[in-house]
Design an enzyme around this catalytic site. Structure first.
Site, PDB file in Angstrom:
ATOM      1  N   SER A  99      35.836  27.667 -71.783  1.00 50.95           N
ATOM      2  CA  SER A  99      35.323  28.659 -72.717  1.00 50.95           C
ATOM      3  C   SER A  99      35.920  30.029 -72.457  1.00 50.95           C
ATOM      4  O   SER A  99      35.967  30.500 -71.322  1.00 50.95           O
ATOM      5  CB  SER A  99      33.799  28.767 -72.595  1.00 50.95           C
ATOM      6  N   ASP A 117      29.570  35.134 -80.495  1.00 49.37           N
ATOM      7  CA  ASP A 117      29.873  34.543 -79.198  1.00 49.37           C
ATOM      8  C   ASP A 117      31.159  35.103 -78.601  1.00 49.37           C
ATOM      9  O   ASP A 117      31.994  34.361 -78.092  1.00 49.37           O
ATOM     10  CB  ASP A 117      29.963  33.018 -79.303  1.00 49.37           C
ATOM     11  N   HIS A 147      28.872  33.593 -74.263  1.00 50.79           N
ATOM     12  CA  HIS A 147      28.066  32.670 -73.465  1.00 50.79           C
ATOM     13  C   HIS A 147      28.617  32.488 -72.053  1.00 50.79           C
ATOM     14  O   HIS A 147      27.928  31.959 -71.184  1.00 50.79           O
ATOM     15  CB  HIS A 147      27.885  31.317 -74.185  1.00 50.79           C
TER      16      HIS A 147
END
Length: 434
Positions: free
Chosen positions: A284, A205, A175
């Site tokens: 992230s 992901d 992402h």
């Protein structure tokens, strides 16, 4: 979960200019998701309150924040520096006094965060994501253009990544990069390189970038199967674009699982590590490491009612993440464990329709021909109630439990068929062969 908590998804949010006096601002897209299951026994939220998860990429604008004060430590470490004491200094003695246990321990070694940060920071990078646009307000805003129509590149979002190899393979979240056309990896304020996307696996992901480099410092890979609750951890990344940021905490829980559904993909997060180390947008794809500076997880999600750290963050275990990364780096299609059943959740409202007294489970609607489930004799109409030692209450929990294994692993599947309970030992196959 406290009432009022909401899911905020931050899928490669566009950078925006903050109002005067406000350093950063993030547009937020609201999105629903399955609850994070409490432990390996994934369930339907105990409190009855709606559960939400935040997926992080930072959507912030601003100049790169100046270097951190760890460079002196890094210099010393790379020039033979050794701490005078062992890195792990905490000693705990259990003193039994009747029925009570007193725990007497020395204070945490103050050098531990410093040494771990100095070791790991060179292996954690900032990832700037750029997109093409036919027109850009206020100028190009990018660092080059190469499209056929000479459209400009504008900086769109950012995240973090972890160096896996000396020659430039970098692991991050899917992402972080999913909307990007170009990528710039920043190792420090004076060293940045253009990167290419080697491959990705949206369903887990995860993604791998590659820069043209030699002599990088790869991170030490740990063993996430050996992580224990209460263990000291450090999270490293670029929250809000603040590069080379570290935060410390502990492992709060293990085996947290959830799924998140987008327009085209179901992303499966199985057996995540929960931590109270501060994780925020921009973290992230960054590293979660142990007290030895070994990578044990890739920081990916938080649960929050405010779209910022609430001390409930989640990391994809490195044993699984590296398994996916190895396939991508080898140029292979990514495969996942596969059982081979289509299912519907059984609950008290539909149990009679399925002819069962079971109040929870996963009804097998169909079985893929030749699949592992078909080979051992699982049939349509069976109700899966347990996989290994994990009770199954929903069809999603079957998906999560299977995804928590690798191709070739053996699992025990217990089903209810009529009045009988049957046990099958199944060797999971590959979803590439379905």
């Amino acid at each position: 979960m406290a009432p009022g908590q909401q899911l905020y998804a931050l899928p490669s949010a566009q950078r925006v200019q903050a109002a005067p006096g406000v350093p950063y601002a993030t547009p937020v897209a609201h999105q629903s998701a399955a609850p994070v299951s409490a432990g390996r026994t994934a369930g339907a939220g105990a409190t009855g309150a709606k559960t939400w998860i935040t997926v992080f990429t930072s959507g912030f604008i601003g100049s790169v924040i100046g270097g951190l004060l760890v460079f002196a430590l890094i210099f010393n470490l790379t020039n033979g520096f050794q701490p005078e004491k062992p890195v792990q200094q905490t000693i705990i003695n259990e003193v039994f006094q009747g029925d009570r246990i007193s725990i007497v321990g020395l204070p945490d070694d103050p050098t531990l965060p410093e040494v771990v940060a100095a070791k790991v920071l060179p292996s954690v990078v900032n990832i700037d994501v750029y997109v093409r646009a036919s027109s850009v307000r206020g100028g190009s805003g990018g660092w080059g253009s190469d499209s056929a129509n000479d459209s400009a590149l504008i900086e769109y979002s950012l995240g973090s990544g972890v160096v896996l190899t000396e020659d430039g393979y970098i692991l991050t979240n899917y992402h972080v990069v999913e909307d990007g056309d170009e990528f710039m990896v920043r190792f420090n304020r004076d060293n940045q390189k253009k990167a290419v996307l080697v491959g990705s696996d949206p369903s887990s992901d995860l993604a791998v970038l590659k820069v043209d480099a030699v002599g990088l410092i790869p991170i030490d890979i740990g063993d996430s199967d050996k992580v224990v609750v209460g263990e000291w951890v450090m999270a490293l990344g670029s929250p809000f674009g603040l590069e080379k940021t570290v935060s410390v905490g502990i492992v709060s829980a293990l085996f947290r699982s959830t799924t998140m559904e987008s327009v085209n993909e179901l992303t499966i997060y199985a057996n995540m590590i929960q931590t109270d180390a501060a994780i925020n947008p921009g973290n992230s794809g960054g590293a979660l490491v142990n007290s030895r500076g070994e990578l044990i997880g890739i920081n990916t999600l938080i649960m929050s009612s405010t779209n910022s750290s609430a001390g409930v963050g989640f990391a994809i275990p490195i044993n699984y993440a590296y398994y996916i990364a190895e396939q991508i780096m080898a140029g292979k299609p990514v495969e996942h464990a596969f059982l081979g059943v289509q299912m519907t959740t059984v609950d008290p409202s539909n149990a009679e329709r399925y002819g069962t007294s079971e109040g929870a489970g996963a009804h097998v609607d169909s079985v893929v021909s030749g699949s592992p489930a078909a080979q051992v004799g699982i049939r349509p109409g069976d109700i899966i109630v347990r996989i290994g030692d994990v009770p199954i209450a929903t069809s999603s929990e079957v998906v999560l439990e299977v995804r928590g294994h690798k191709v070739g692993d053996w699992v025990t599947v217990i089903v209810v068929r009529g009045e009988s309970r049957l046990t099958f030992d199944v060797q999971l196959g590959s979803d590439l062969n379905r």
